[in-house]
Design an enzyme around this catalytic site. Structure first.
Site, PDB file in Angstrom:
ATOM      1  N   SER A   1      16.199  -2.233 -17.629  1.00 23.44           N
ATOM      2  CA  SER A   1      16.448  -3.480 -16.908  1.00 23.44           C
ATOM      3  C   SER A   1      16.052  -3.384 -15.435  1.00 23.44           C
ATOM      4  O   SER A   1      14.879  -3.233 -15.118  1.00 23.44           O
ATOM      5  CB  SER A   1      17.917  -3.873 -17.079  1.00 23.44           C
ATOM      6  OG  SER A   1      18.160  -5.178 -16.610  1.00 23.44           O
TER       7      SER A   1
ATOM      8  N   ASP B   1       2.995  -1.098  -9.946  1.00 28.13           N
ATOM      9  CA  ASP B   1       1.955  -2.129  -9.882  1.00 28.13           C
ATOM     10  C   ASP B   1       1.388  -2.287  -8.476  1.00 28.13           C
ATOM     11  O   ASP B   1       0.228  -2.666  -8.309  1.00 28.13           O
ATOM     12  CB  ASP B   1       2.514  -3.475 -10.378  1.00 28.13           C
ATOM     13  CG  ASP B   1       2.494  -3.588 -11.896  1.00 28.13           C
ATOM     14  OD1 ASP B   1       1.985  -2.666 -12.557  1.00 28.13           O
ATOM     15  OD2 ASP B   1       2.984  -4.606 -12.424  1.00 28.13           O
TER      16      ASP B   1
ATOM     17  N   LYS C   1      13.968  -3.071 -21.530  1.00 32.99           N
ATOM     18  CA  LYS C   1      14.780  -4.294 -21.493  1.00 32.99           C
ATOM     19  C   LYS C   1      14.183  -5.223 -20.447  1.00 32.99           C
ATOM     20  O   LYS C   1      14.469  -5.109 -19.266  1.00 32.99           O
ATOM     21  CB  LYS C   1      16.240  -3.990 -21.161  1.00 32.99           C
ATOM     22  CG  LYS C   1      17.119  -5.254 -21.182  1.00 32.99           C
ATOM     23  CD  LYS C   1      18.549  -4.945 -20.816  1.00 32.99           C
ATOM     24  CE  LYS C   1      19.402  -6.217 -20.877  1.00 32.99           C
ATOM     25  NZ  LYS C   1      19.013  -7.191 -19.834  1.00 32.99           N
TER      26      LYS C   1
END
Length: 500
Positions: free
Chosen positions: A307, A318, A332
């Site tokens: 999560s 990224d 998740k």
């Protein structure tokens, strides 16, 4: 009187469903018209209302309308097949509020559970991660362990609400959990419940490298992370390790605020829903970025990273700000909202999925590390030996009789144990060390045992970090490459069949 209450409750239930669902669920695909959706919804709501009234008035025993109400709510939300969407009774509401606010009572376990059980895959309770320095963590329960029974009751037969009710209780009381580790290590632990204070951040120095362990994302986490950053600035660190292993997540607002301390522009995370007005984008801003630039960062991840910890890892990856080391994360990638229904109950529902800055959703697939580093896997014989060692409980007795064990003492006892229990010495030292350090509140890191942390240190000390970062790909690029490889493999399979 009961008949009036039954009518009132059932009418309230129908009204609630009409308001919540009829106003939103008509956003269907183009193949289903709004009128068709409306007619279908009203049809089923009327049936539910009729069955509620019929049971209230005709069941052989007098029925508490609250029982019917709670049963209907649980069944309706379980039918969605989403383990994160569920009805919250008064106890569950209190537990959720306590957890997100920073303290609650129990054992210190973050868990999940399949909704349905099958002979091949029983719906055991899976440990997502133990919370550091809690009864569960001190007992050696690990991410990936399965709780097969609680006080002798098999967990496949229990709902998540029943599991929570059994695990939680008054501080000082005990509960016995039966555990399955790997394919065959089975053992039991009797744990004493305690008030669980959710820790957030711990930090220290390892030589010239800063080490920050983020344990969970609560409202306090951004402040504690900033405390760590300020400490590292004073120490003039050469590089940084952020450890989110076994971090089960927490508040999306908290992790977005933490990520903004490292990322100075662009998207941190976005959420996308079936309904446009529920979409959101968390964007970084330069004035909130407090970590100095050009500091090499390694993020440690494992299967217990879930999560919000995946949001931080994904954002740093990224943006090419961090190199990920360890193991594929939990996966998740959904966002839940808690909706109160009254002063005492409510529902928690998956409302959206989150996307990393490269527009990748990692739900059910997780985030792969840039460099995979795994702990040694035990053989079948070693699993049996490990299980025997735990069942015989020989270590706790020895440590109790030898307080204040040094590393030399630990190594010496491990060598003695190995004559009977044929396990790797490093594994034996780890088990002894955990037991010896239990009274000290746990250790922040273990360089003797932790191969993932050692790999991160080697990368930062010995390798060309700039060159490593140039070779990394965004999560979206990795997912596209994996999808392409899957298609190619399928085509090759078809070709082979055609040529036979």
């Amino acid at each position: 009187m009961n008949k009036k209450i039954g009518h009132a409750i059932s009418n309230l239930f129908l009204t609630f469903c009409l308001i919540i669902f009829a106003s939103q669920c008509f956003a269907q695909s183009p193949s289903v018209s709004a009128k068709e959706a409306s007619d279908s919804t009203l049809k089923y709501l009327r049936i539910i209302n009729s069955v509620f009234n019929y049971a209230q008035q005709n069941y052989v025993d007098e029925v508490d309308p609250k029982v019917l109400y709670e049963g209907a709510m649980k069944g309706m939300l379980e039918a969605l097949g989403d383990p994160y969407t569920l009805y919250l009774d008064a106890d569950s509401m209190r537990d959720l509020t306590d957890t997100t606010s920073g303290n609650f009572g129990g054992l210190g376990l973050n868990i999940t559970k399949l909704l349905q059980t099958t002979p091949d895959k029983p719906a055991y309770v899976e440990v997502v991660s133990p919370i550091e320095n809690t009864p569960a963590a001190k007992a050696g329960i690990q991410a990936g362990d399965y709780i097969t029974a609680i006080d002798g009751t098999p967990t496949p037969d229990l709902s998540m609400e029943a599991v929570l009710a059994k695990l939680r209780g008054a501080p000082g009381t005990t509960v016995e959990v039966s555990l399955l580790r790997g394919s065959s290590i089975e053992f039991k632990k009797t744990l004493e419940r305690a008030i669980i204070e959710v820790p957030t951040v711990k930090y220290t120095m390892i030589d010239s490298i800063g080490y920050m362990k983020i344990i969970q994302f609560t409202p306090e986490t951004p402040k504690r992370v900033q405390d760590g950053i300020d400490y590292f600035k004073q120490k003039k660190i050469s590089s940084l390790i952020i450890d989110v292993r076994n971090n089960p997540g927490g508040l999306i607002t908290s992790v977005a605020e933490v990520a903004d301390k490292f990322i100075d522009s662009g998207t941190i995370v976005s959420t996308k829903s079936r309904l446009d007005f529920q979409d959101s984008v968390f964007t970084a801003s330069p004035e909130k970025t407090t970590m100095q630039k050009n500091i090499p960062i390694v993020v440690l991840i494992n299967k217990g990273s879930a999560s919000a910890s995946e949001i931080l890892s994904g954002a740093l990856k990224d943006d090419h700000l961090a190199y990920l080391v360890g193991q594929n994360t939990y996966g998740k990638g959904s966002v839940q909202q808690m909706l109160p229904l009254s002063d005492t109950d409510g529902i928690k529902m998956t409302m959206a999925r989150y996307y990393t800055p490269s527009d990748a959703n990692i739900d059910k697939v997780g985030i792969p590390p840039d460099r995979e580093v795994l702990f040694p896997v035990l053989t079948a014989d070693e699993e049996k030996t490990y299980s025997d060692l735990i069942k015989n409980d020989v270590i706790s007795g020895y440590v109790k009789n030898h307080p204040g064990m040094s590393e030399k003492d630990i190594a010496g006892y491990a060598a003695v144990l190995q004559k009977t229990y044929k396990l790797d010495l490093r594994t034996l030292r780890r088990i002894i060390r955990l037991e010896a350090d239990r009274s000290k509140g746990g250790i922040l890191y273990d360089l003797d045992y932790d191969v993932q942390l050692n790999a991160a240190l080697d990368i930062l000390k010995k390798e060309d970090f700039t060159a490593l970062m140039k070779s990394t790909k965004t999560i979206k690029e990795l997912q596209k490459a994996a999808a392409g490889a899957s298609v190619l493999a399928s085509q090759n399979t078809v070709t082979k069949k055609n040529t036979q």
